[in-house]
Design an enzyme around this catalytic site. Sequence first.
Site, short mmCIF file in Angstrom:
data_model
loop_
_atom_site.label_atom_id
_atom_site.label_comp_id
_atom_site.label_asym_id
_atom_site.label_seq_id
_atom_site.Cartn_x
_atom_site.Cartn_y
_atom_site.Cartn_z
CB SER A 153 5.48 1.44 1.28
OG SER A 153 4.28 1.14 1.96
CE1 TYR A 167 3.52 6.36 0.12
CE2 TYR A 167 2.66 4.13 0.41
CZ TYR A 167 3.59 5.10 0.71
OH TYR A 167 4.59 4.83 1.62
#
Length: 263
Positions: A153, A167
């Site tokens: 990501s 995350y």
Amino acid sequence: MTSTTSPYHQLFDLQGKTAFVAGGTGAIGGEIARALAAYGAQVAVAGTSLEASEQAAADLAAKGAKAIGVTLNVLDQDSIAAAIAEAEIHLGPLDILINAVGTHIEQPAHEVNLADWETILGVNLSGAFALSQVVARSMIAGQRGGSHIHITSVRSSLGIRRGYAAYCASKGGLGILIKQLATEWARYGIRVNGIAPTFTRTPLVENYLNDAEFYNALVQRIPLGRVCETTDLAGAAIFLASPASAFITGQSLFVDGGVTASQ
């Protein structure tokens, strides 16, 4: 006229290759699985639901691909080993690993539940390592190289003003893990890379994207003026899985419309 068998066309040819797509029943993994099959690869679709995995494999087979569905829990090493073994029994030695497994629980950093923290890091980071480790052991034992591709990501290198502490930590860890595995396993001909998207259009975020205020604010931060589509990621995966990227390893390809170029 250019021959379709020219060396340049062969750069993206996956005929005779076998791919294992972890998270292959999801929007991103499913798109990549279809793209791999379209370029000639055999595909093992792995997901938490055997029924969903087998249905995804049947859909690929209906279009002429050789595919099987297997069940997979990345938090269970025995499950990973069994899934890889089953794929190799039916399709032969693996050449490509796609890791499209991931999870997220949004919580402000000062309110993070440590059990949730462990779950997120377990799936996104420990699970990624365990998958690569099992596949690498098979590739090393068989004295063959291959390509490992992890979906990471933009949050592997960028923070966000929301509750993404776990995350971001998991994806940041995955980014450096990709470099470390690539460095260690290069001697065996194993390449390890990542694909780092920005906000991607999937059913899981449909409600966000249907909110005009949220969507407009989002795309204003993306220089290309749109969110990532799953087909954008499929193209990147084909590149990193194919001979076209034979001299690329230890990298994260940011498929982000320019977000990381402008922040």
